[in-house]
Scaffold this motif. Structure first.
Motif, mmCIF file in Angstrom:
data_model
loop_
_atom_site.group_PDB
_atom_site.id
_atom_site.type_symbol
_atom_site.label_atom_id
_atom_site.label_comp_id
_atom_site.label_asym_id
_atom_site.label_seq_id
_atom_site.Cartn_x
_atom_site.Cartn_y
_atom_site.Cartn_z
ATOM 1 N N UNK A 92 32.795 54.864 44.450
ATOM 2 C CA UNK A 92 33.760 53.921 45.041
ATOM 3 C C UNK A 92 33.900 52.641 44.225
ATOM 4 N N UNK A 93 32.933 52.360 43.340
ATOM 5 C CA UNK A 93 32.967 51.121 42.566
ATOM 6 C C UNK A 93 34.227 51.031 41.717
ATOM 7 N N UNK A 94 34.612 52.140 41.109
ATOM 8 C CA UNK A 94 35.806 52.151 40.263
ATOM 9 C C UNK A 94 37.068 51.816 41.041
ATOM 10 N N UNK A 95 37.191 52.346 42.238
ATOM 11 C CA UNK A 95 38.397 52.096 43.031
ATOM 12 C C UNK A 95 38.420 50.674 43.594
ATOM 13 N N UNK A 96 37.251 50.145 43.956
ATOM 14 C CA UNK A 96 37.186 48.752 44.400
ATOM 15 C C UNK A 96 37.598 47.834 43.251
ATOM 16 N N UNK A 97 37.094 48.129 42.050
ATOM 17 C CA UNK A 97 37.454 47.328 40.874
ATOM 18 C C UNK A 97 38.941 47.436 40.576
ATOM 19 N N UNK A 98 39.519 48.634 40.782
ATOM 20 C CA UNK A 98 40.946 48.819 40.530
ATOM 21 C C UNK A 98 41.786 47.932 41.450
ATOM 22 N N UNK A 99 41.493 47.942 42.751
ATOM 23 C CA UNK A 99 42.289 47.148 43.690
ATOM 24 C C UNK A 99 42.060 45.650 43.483
ATOM 25 N N UNK A 100 40.833 45.275 43.144
ATOM 26 C CA UNK A 100 40.555 43.859 42.872
ATOM 27 C C UNK A 100 41.303 43.397 41.625
ATOM 28 N N UNK A 101 41.324 44.240 40.574
ATOM 29 C CA UNK A 101 42.045 43.891 39.352
ATOM 30 C C UNK A 101 43.543 43.819 39.609
ATOM 31 N N UNK A 102 44.069 44.719 40.436
ATOM 32 C CA UNK A 102 45.494 44.689 40.760
ATOM 33 C C UNK A 102 45.864 43.397 41.484
ATOM 34 N N UNK A 103 45.067 43.017 42.478
ATOM 35 C CA UNK A 103 45.328 41.776 43.213
ATOM 36 C C UNK A 103 45.231 40.569 42.290
ATOM 37 N N UNK A 104 44.229 40.574 41.422
ATOM 38 C CA UNK A 104 44.051 39.459 40.494
ATOM 39 C C UNK A 104 45.185 39.381 39.482
ATOM 40 N N UNK A 105 45.734 40.533 39.091
ATOM 41 C CA UNK A 105 46.852 40.525 38.140
ATOM 42 C C UNK A 105 48.073 39.830 38.731
ATOM 43 N N UNK A 106 48.300 40.001 40.045
ATOM 44 C CA UNK A 106 49.413 39.303 40.699
ATOM 45 C C UNK A 106 49.157 37.799 40.748
ATOM 46 N N UNK A 107 47.913 37.418 41.038
ATOM 47 C CA UNK A 107 47.575 35.992 41.077
ATOM 48 C C UNK A 107 47.814 35.366 39.705
ATOM 49 N N UNK A 108 47.374 36.044 38.646
ATOM 50 C CA UNK A 108 47.538 35.516 37.287
ATOM 51 C C UNK A 108 49.012 35.457 36.911
ATOM 52 N N UNK A 109 49.766 36.496 37.248
ATOM 53 C CA UNK A 109 51.180 36.568 36.862
ATOM 54 C C UNK A 109 52.006 35.465 37.506
ATOM 55 N N UNK A 110 51.730 35.154 38.772
ATOM 56 C CA UNK A 110 52.546 34.186 39.494
ATOM 57 C C UNK A 110 51.991 32.766 39.434
#
Length: 197
Positions: A92-110
């Motif tokens: 599950x670590x990989x999928x948690x990291x995936x969703x956290x990275x996705x959320x963080x990418x939106x924060x960085x982009x905006x």
């Protein structure tokens, strides 16, 4: 160092300039525009100014971007190895990291300002996710990860060299070409999944 212009929209954000700025000169006492403080005494210089090591804050150059990109790639590689190692024990670590990275990418982009700490965390999370997913693919298709690593490394180095040399520029036409190519790759991958299913 020669200035390299870029039409990349990311470089128009705060913190990026075409070249480093020179230190601001300190006018001599009594010269026009000299800021007098208190009873006419000159302001006390900082220790950095006294030692001659003072440098005014400057933006990032293209060389800085290349070096920081390589550093982020190294961070992603290290956390990718960690993701590879812990994937069998904690899938599950990989999928948690995936969703956290996705959320963080939106924060960085905006975000209006670049936040280096968030970008470093994103690289670490992305590496963790890629390492974990790579382990699952390697278990299913032996040898596929080595091919992917070699292909990614070749493209990564080629793009850095092309961008640094000025042969590749982020123009609207280049953006359309990249988006079109990416869409084609995604459609090919989806078609391959449907055919194999």
């Amino acid at each position: 160092m020669a200035e390299m212009r870029s039409s990349n929209p990311v470089f128009s954000r705060r913190g990026f300039t075409g070249r480093p700025t020179a230190p601001a000169p300190v006018p001599e006492y009594g010269a026009g525009g000299y800021p007098l403080s208190g009873a006419g005494a000159p302001p006390t210089p900082t220790p950095e100014q006294l030692s001659g090591l003072y440098r005014a804050p400057s933006g990032m150059t293209v060389d800085d971007v290349v070096m920081h990109t390589m550093g982020l790639f190294a961070i992603a590689a290290v956390t990718g190895m960690a993701g590879w190692a812990i994937a069998p024990a904690a899938p599950a670590v990989g999928f948690v990291a995936m969703f956290a990275a996705l959320a963080l990418s939106f924060v960085i982009s905006f975000s209006q300002r670049l936040k280096p700490s968030l970008i470093v965390i994103f690289a670490a999370l992305e590496g963790l996710f890629v390492g974990a997913v790579s382990r699952f693919f390697e278990d299913a298709y032996s040898g596929i990860v080595l091919q992917a690593l070699l292909g990614t490394a070749v493209v990564f180095v080629a793009m850095l060299v092309a961008y640094r040399s000025g042969r590749l520029r982020a123009t609207p036409r280049m953006t359309r070409i990249v988006y079109g190519s990416l869409l084609g790759v995604i459609m090919l991958g989806l078609a391959d999944l449907v055919i194999r299913a």
